[in-house]
Design a protein around this motif. Structure first.
Motif: not given
Length: 329
Positions: A107-120
């Motif tokens: 989950a941490r890997a996913f949210t980190s990726w999503a934040h870096a891509r601008g989704y979060l």
């Protein structure tokens, strides 16, 4: 989607429950999950096994997000409350502590990726407390038991049977180097430097390292290459160092069978596979006076804390010997 990605998706499809859950995701979430999977494969260079695990965990998280209602949901809705509720639900289902820790890491890997891509707009992952694993001391062979395994396999190879020659070389190299079974099976002939007695190993995250081995392993390798390999070689063999009985590259499952069967012939030995030989090699190195940093480099551990587990193994063994032999223990 690229052909390589299709291959990885077909690997995931081996789990019907995961495939069904993935197919149920709204199109937008499914597309973003595909992008995350490509990120794990190509940007982070994770192994197929790790990618499968992370994707399965994120599918579970996205199912928690979607729920049973028919409202359109997006990644931007993921927050710390959702993450905690998801882990709590997993805990209620009886998920083990080690699996919960991996779920949280996924989950941490996913949210980190999503934040870096601008989704979060923000990353809630760092606020998610990962349950501590209860680390169990690995089972290892005593030195005399390891010697018995190797003597027995060497005796079995005296008739020059190609499979027996291969099995002995596999055992010698696993114990001599402590490499992972996946690393062993990926070796090509060109990865062995017989003059310097060094292997070129590609480990996790495509990190390369040089791993030395000794004369007994070199002797077993030479016998396999000189007298055994050509008798199993087929058009599909390529440059693989170790071959299966049908001539293809030796796979990890077959390598595990070799170790289990060989160790099983030694009385009172722990039931271990290739990873147990890796544990044994690390433990015996430390008992022989090797320093932690050197063992860390040899094993390809990313952090020293992983290698430090083996110091506990040696201490526990010393304590057992003390209790058994000291008159005032």
């Amino acid at each position: 989607m690229s052909p390589g990605m299709n291959q990885k998706r077909s690997d995931h499809a081996q789990r019907p429950d995961l495939l069904a859950a993935r197919e149920r995701l709204p199109e937008r979430l499914a597309t973003e999950l595909d992008r995350f999977e490509r990120h794990l494969c190509w940007e982070r260079g994770m192994s197929d096994h790790t990618v499968r695990a992370y994707v399965a965990d994120v599918v579970s998280l996205l199912e928690q997000l979607v729920g049973d209602d028919e409202v359109e949901h997006g990644i931007e809705e993921i927050d710390i409350a959702l993450l905690r509720a998801w882990l709590a639900a997993e805990h209620e289902r009886g998920t083990s502590r080690s699996t919960l820790a991996r779920r949280a890491a996924s989950a941490r890997a996913f949210t980190s990726w999503a934040h870096a891509r601008g989704y979060l707009s923000g990353d809630p992952g760092p606020r998610l407390r990962i349950p501590r694993k209860q680390r169990q001391l690995p089972s290892v062979l005593r030195r005399d038991q390891a010697e018995s395994v190797l003597r027995s396999s060497e005796a079995g190879s005296e008739q020059e049977d190609p499979v027996a020659l291969r099995d002995h070389a596999v055992l010698e190299l696993l114990y001599a180097t402590g490499v992972r079974v996946s690393e062993l099976c990926r070796l090509d002939r060109g990865d062995v430097d017989h003059e310097s007695l060094v292997l070129r190993v590609v480990g996790k995250g495509d990190r390369q390292r040089a791993v030395p081995f000794g004369t007994p392993a070199d002797r077993a390798l030479r016998r396999w290459l000189d007298s055994g390999r050509s008798r199993l070689e087929r058009s599909a063999s390529g440059d693989a160092l170790f071959l299966g009985a049908r001539g293809g590259r030796l796979n990890p499952r077959s390598a595990r069978r070799i170790v289990y069967e060989s160790v099983g012939t030694v009385q009172d030995a722990a039931r271990i596979g290739p990873h147990g030989l890796r544990h044994s090699a690390a433990t015996h190195l430390l008992e022989g006076g090797a320093d932690l940093r050197s063992v860390q480099e040899l094993l390809g551990h990313a952090t020293l804390s992983t290698t430090q587990l083996y110091t506990h193994v040696t201490v526990e063994r010393l304590k057992a010997i003390h209790e058994r032999t000291h008159p005032r223990s």
